[in-house]
Each structure stands twice: as C-alpha cells, then as structure tokens.
Scaffold this motif. Structure first.
Motif, short mmCIF file in Angstrom:
data_model
loop_
_atom_site.label_atom_id
_atom_site.label_comp_id
_atom_site.label_asym_id
_atom_site.label_seq_id
_atom_site.Cartn_x
_atom_site.Cartn_y
_atom_site.Cartn_z
N UNK A 163 -19.48 60.11 10.26
CA UNK A 163 -19.85 59.87 8.86
C UNK A 163 -18.95 60.60 7.87
N UNK A 164 -18.50 61.80 8.24
CA UNK A 164 -17.58 62.55 7.38
C UNK A 164 -16.25 61.82 7.29
N UNK A 165 -15.77 61.33 8.43
CA UNK A 165 -14.51 60.61 8.47
C UNK A 165 -14.59 59.34 7.60
N UNK A 166 -15.69 58.62 7.73
CA UNK A 166 -15.89 57.40 6.93
C UNK A 166 -15.92 57.74 5.44
N UNK A 167 -16.61 58.81 5.11
CA UNK A 167 -16.73 59.20 3.70
C UNK A 167 -15.38 59.60 3.11
N UNK A 168 -14.60 60.35 3.87
CA UNK A 168 -13.27 60.74 3.39
C UNK A 168 -12.42 59.51 3.15
N UNK A 169 -12.49 58.54 4.03
CA UNK A 169 -11.71 57.32 3.86
C UNK A 169 -12.18 56.52 2.65
N UNK A 170 -13.47 56.53 2.41
CA UNK A 170 -13.98 55.89 1.19
C UNK A 170 -13.40 56.56 -0.05
N UNK A 171 -13.40 57.89 -0.04
CA UNK A 171 -12.87 58.61 -1.19
C UNK A 171 -11.38 58.34 -1.36
N UNK A 172 -10.66 58.26 -0.25
CA UNK A 172 -9.23 57.95 -0.33
C UNK A 172 -9.00 56.54 -0.87
N UNK A 173 -9.88 55.60 -0.50
CA UNK A 173 -9.74 54.23 -1.01
C UNK A 173 -9.97 54.17 -2.51
N UNK A 174 -10.66 55.19 -3.03
CA UNK A 174 -10.89 55.29 -4.48
C UNK A 174 -9.84 56.16 -5.15
N UNK A 175 -8.71 56.29 -4.50
CA UNK A 175 -7.54 56.98 -5.06
C UNK A 175 -7.67 58.50 -5.10
N UNK A 176 -8.60 59.07 -4.33
CA UNK A 176 -8.67 60.53 -4.24
C UNK A 176 -7.78 61.00 -3.09
N UNK A 177 -6.86 61.91 -3.38
CA UNK A 177 -5.99 62.45 -2.35
C UNK A 177 -6.73 63.46 -1.49
N UNK A 178 -6.21 63.69 -0.29
CA UNK A 178 -6.87 64.60 0.65
C UNK A 178 -6.94 66.02 0.08
N UNK A 179 -5.90 66.42 -0.63
CA UNK A 179 -5.90 67.75 -1.22
C UNK A 179 -7.02 67.88 -2.27
N UNK A 180 -7.20 66.82 -3.06
CA UNK A 180 -8.26 66.84 -4.08
C UNK A 180 -9.63 66.85 -3.43
N UNK A 181 -9.81 66.05 -2.39
CA UNK A 181 -11.10 66.00 -1.69
C UNK A 181 -11.44 67.38 -1.12
#
Length: 273
Positions: free
Chosen positions: A51-69
């Motif tokens: 679920x964490x992996x899915x959520x991070x990918x959702x955030x990335x699809x919304x243009x949030x970079x990994x550093x920002x997340x």
C-alpha cells in the motif's frame, strides 16, 4: 501536462477533475489502499509495503517528486527508493515490509496544492470560479491582475486556458481569501469600474461570491447556489422574482416540478373517470 498526455487514473481525477469511470475507480482504489494501510499502522513490528508503494506511485503520478514526498512524510528518501525499487547496489529486491510508523507517515501525505511542485499544471476550475466571483461582486479585472502582478492580457488568457500552474492557483486562492468580503471602492475602484465589472459578470452569468461555499469552488460536480434554493422549483421562482438569470439546476428543478404536477393531474383525472 495536457489532458492528451495525462492518462485516465488517479492523477487525472485529482489534477484535472475528471469523473469518468476509470478515474473514479482509481480514486476508489486509492482510498481503499490508504485506509487499509492506515489501519495496518496498529500492527507491530512490520506491515505490508505494497500500500505504501502504491501510494508513493500515486503521488508521483500527481507530479510529486520522491524528494518532496520524503520531505513531507519526514522520512529518508532512500527508504522510499528501497520500497519502490529495492537496493540495486546490494542486489536486494523491492522492500516487502516496512515499519508501521513509516507507512502511516507516507500515507498521510496527499497531493494538495501546497505539496505539488509550483510548475505543475492542474485544472483551472477553482481558479476561474474565484476570479469570476470577485468580478461579479465588483472587482475590475485590471485590479485583480495588478494584485497578482500580471498584465491584463495575460490575466484574461489565464481564464480561458485548459490548465493553470499550481503557483498561480495558490496566488488566486490567497487573493480570493483576502478580497471576497472587501469593498472594491475601499481599494481604489471607481463606481463606474465597479458597475462595469458587475455588468460584465452578469452578462456572462458568472456566479458571485455568495453563491459558493468555499469547499465547492474546486469541485467539478458542484454548482453555484444563486438563490439559496437552487436546484428546486422554489429556486426557480426566486430567480424570477429577483431578476437573476436562471441557472441550469433551477431549470431542471422547475421541469421536474412541472412533470410532477402533470402526473398528479393525470392521476386525479383517472380516479374521477
């Protein structure tokens, strides 16, 4: 990113206001994963990383970079990289278990305007409604453009574009929060300028500030309540008596009312026969 470039899914739902089946289903999956993982936060010592992996990918699809997340969640970016891709330098696969505290922290991050990159393109709906509402209560567009530090022609183009920058959307939201209850005349607008702004908005049927609840301004499915009863026959009558142009929900409510009256009349005639 234009509509043609962004695929239907969670990002399209959040950023472009699309409410098609595919986008709605993606949002439902997002909510299920998020709620399930938050509930898992009570487990010790490990929880499922998926679920964490899915959520991070959702955030990335919304243009949030990994550093920002990682910064918003207060976790180490390398931990997120391990969850997504593993540690290639060590030859380990994607992490399958994570600490509950990390899961809860990451899942609490949402793709709000404040969390998105300033250059991200999003739906202009809320921005457009806020500007239109201010014009409808008398704010000349040149004053609003000056407030935002924009040229009048660029300001006008902003209202017609398919997307708006997150940076600009935040500026307009702040402007709206400051000016929605302020008197344009107290900020230098002339009576003639105020009258022109109101007339301009009325000709285009722009809803004024009082027709919107704040939480509805960004909702594609919301409509302005011009009368306090919009969507009903009572609202339709209020439009008529106040001289306010009819809104579509009131037109629909009036038609439904007329159908009900006709059905009741036909039923009464059938009984009498």
């Amino acid at each position: 990113m234009a509509d043609a470039e962004r695929e239907h899914g969670y990002a399209r739902y959040r950023l472009d206001g699309c409410r098609c089946y595919t986008c709605g289903y993606a949002r439902a999956q997002y909510d299920d994963n998020r709620n399930r993982a938050i509930a898992y936060g009570t487990w010790q010592p490990w929880v499922d990383a998926e679920p964490v992996r899915v959520h991070v990918r959702y955030l990335q699809s919304c243009e949030m970079g990994l550093r920002t997340i990682a910064a918003r969640a207060g976790v180490n970016r390398k931990n997120l990289q391990a969850i997504l891709h593993g540690r290639p330098e060590r030859g380990t696969p994607a992490q399958q278990k994570v600490r509950p505290s990390l899961a809860a922290s990451v899942l609490a991050v949402e793709p709000t305007l404040e969390n998105l990159a300033p250059s991200t393109l999003i739906s202009p709906l809320g921005t457009r409604r806020r500007v239109q509402a201010l014009v409808a209560v008398g704010w000349p567009q040149q004053y609003l453009a000056a407030y935002l530090g924009m040229r009048p022609n660029n300001f006008g183009q902003m209202l017609t574009r398919d997307h708006v920058l997150v940076r600009r959307a935040l500026q307009v939201r702040a402007m709206y929060e400051e000016l929605w209850n302020a008197d344009p005349a107290g900020h230098g607008a002339t009576p003639a300028g105020i009258a022109r702004a109101r007339r301009y908005a009325a000709d285009r049927r722009w809803a004024p500030v009082g027709a919107w609840d704040d939480e509805q301004l960004d909702d594609p499915e919301a409509f302005p309540d011009w009368t306090g009863h919009c969507g009903t026959n009572q609202g339709y009558q209020a439009h008529y008596h106040s001289g306010i142009p009819y809104c579509q929900p009131c037109r629909d409510g009036h038609r439904a009312h007329q159908r009900q009256l006709l059905q009741a009349k036909q039923a009464a005639s059938s009984k009498a026969a």
